[in-house]
Design a protein around this motif. Structure first.
Motif, mmCIF file in Angstrom:
data_model
loop_
_atom_site.group_PDB
_atom_site.id
_atom_site.type_symbol
_atom_site.label_atom_id
_atom_site.label_comp_id
_atom_site.label_asym_id
_atom_site.label_seq_id
_atom_site.Cartn_x
_atom_site.Cartn_y
_atom_site.Cartn_z
ATOM 1 N N UNK A 67 3.746 15.136 36.624
ATOM 2 C CA UNK A 67 3.136 14.057 37.397
ATOM 3 C C UNK A 67 1.800 14.569 37.915
ATOM 4 N N UNK A 68 0.751 13.983 37.418
ATOM 5 C CA UNK A 68 -0.590 14.394 37.842
ATOM 6 C C UNK A 68 -1.010 13.574 39.043
ATOM 7 N N UNK A 69 -1.446 14.265 40.065
ATOM 8 C CA UNK A 69 -1.898 13.592 41.275
ATOM 9 C C UNK A 69 -3.267 12.970 41.055
ATOM 10 N N UNK B 150 10.377 16.325 38.787
ATOM 11 C CA UNK B 150 8.934 16.084 38.701
ATOM 12 C C UNK B 150 8.188 17.381 38.975
ATOM 13 N N UNK B 151 7.254 17.703 38.106
ATOM 14 C CA UNK B 151 6.344 18.811 38.339
ATOM 15 C C UNK B 151 5.029 18.186 38.788
ATOM 16 N N UNK B 152 4.816 18.174 40.072
ATOM 17 C CA UNK B 152 3.656 17.518 40.681
ATOM 18 C C UNK B 152 2.477 18.481 40.618
ATOM 19 N N UNK B 153 1.435 18.094 39.891
ATOM 20 C CA UNK B 153 0.298 18.979 39.636
ATOM 21 C C UNK B 153 -1.016 18.243 39.860
ATOM 22 N N UNK B 154 -2.061 19.022 40.160
ATOM 23 C CA UNK B 154 -3.400 18.472 40.331
ATOM 24 C C UNK B 154 -4.082 18.240 38.987
ATOM 25 N N UNK B 155 -3.707 19.036 37.988
ATOM 26 C CA UNK B 155 -4.355 18.925 36.670
ATOM 27 C C UNK B 155 -3.300 18.661 35.606
ATOM 28 N N UNK B 156 -3.726 18.239 34.424
ATOM 29 C CA UNK B 156 -2.767 17.937 33.352
ATOM 30 C C UNK B 156 -1.966 19.180 32.946
ATOM 31 N N UNK B 157 -0.823 18.937 32.343
ATOM 32 C CA UNK B 157 0.031 20.027 31.886
ATOM 33 C C UNK B 157 -0.665 20.825 30.791
ATOM 34 N N UNK B 158 -0.415 22.132 30.785
ATOM 35 C CA UNK B 158 -0.943 22.994 29.723
ATOM 36 C C UNK B 158 -0.222 22.680 28.424
ATOM 37 N N UNK C 71 8.736 19.683 42.276
ATOM 38 C CA UNK C 71 8.047 20.954 42.467
ATOM 39 C C UNK C 71 6.571 20.651 42.656
ATOM 40 N N UNK C 72 6.007 21.141 43.746
ATOM 41 C CA UNK C 72 4.614 20.870 44.090
ATOM 42 C C UNK C 72 3.776 22.120 43.904
ATOM 43 N N UNK C 73 2.793 22.059 43.031
ATOM 44 C CA UNK C 73 1.847 23.160 42.856
ATOM 45 C C UNK C 73 0.473 22.658 43.259
#
Length: 192
Positions: free
Chosen positions: A82-84, A54-62, A110-112
């Motif tokens: 995965x958008x928070x 999971x790529x945990x992100x605040x915004x949608x994927x580029x 992975x948390x960004x």
């Protein structure tokens, strides 16, 4: 591929611990083996087949695939962005339940764009490797890719030096970064 790291959840490779010299050495060694195999045309192995990241992100994927996404796919892993949603109190039970659910669904996270406290909370409750922005500019993976590129071109860098890779060296640095990311994923996930 084997790694010299002592456990599949080595604390230096993700959020909860320091990145130790032994971890860096083992990741560098594995990175060099991955790059050599790729250059020799033997990069077809997919050791993370069946694993979910999971790529945990605040915004949608580029629209363009990230370096971490590409590195994981090349190893055979499935990757989900995965958008928070709205902020959740990291100390509360809702955040703990969210972390546990993520750990059941994914083999690594992975948390960004999260605070260090939030990343540590996820790591504490997920039960899988959790990375603090593995492809971030300040992460040891990025630094190791820079050092590898400099070394490959015969440069000795002072630890206080600032570097920039341009042109063909930028492409080589990006390739080195992908191999470093793969080595870090393998080192922490291969036994999970």
């Amino acid at each position: 591929m084997q790694s010299t790291l002592s456990s599949p959840h080595s604390p230096g490779l993700h959020a909860g611990g320091e990145f130790l010299a032994g971890d860096l050495s083992a990741v560098h060694e594995l990175t060099c083996r991955l790059k050599a195999a790729s250059l020799a045309g033997r990069a077809g192995e997919r050791p993370l087949a069946g694993k979910n990241i999971a790529l945990l992100r605040q915004r949608p994927a580029d629209a363009e695939m990230s370096a971490l996404h590409r590195a994981a796919l090349d190893l055979g892993a499935r990757v989900a962005h995965v958008r928070l949603g709205p902020p959740v109190d990291p100390g509360g039970t809702e955040f703990r339940h969210l972390s546990q659910m993520l750990g059941r669904l994914y083999d690594a996270i992975d948390c960004a764009s999260l605070t260090p406290a939030e990343v540590r909370q996820i790591e504490q409750h997920a039960g899988v490797p959790v990375y603090d922005d593995l492809e971030g500019i300040d992460h040891p993976a990025s630094v190791l890719a820079d050092l590898m590129t400099l070394r490959e071109h015969g440069c000795a860098a002072d630890v206080r030096a600032r570097t920039a890779c341009l042109g063909e060296h930028a492409a080589e640095r990006a390739q080195n970064h992908r191999f470093v990311l793969q080595a870090m994923l393998l080192a922490s996930m291969a036994g999970s």
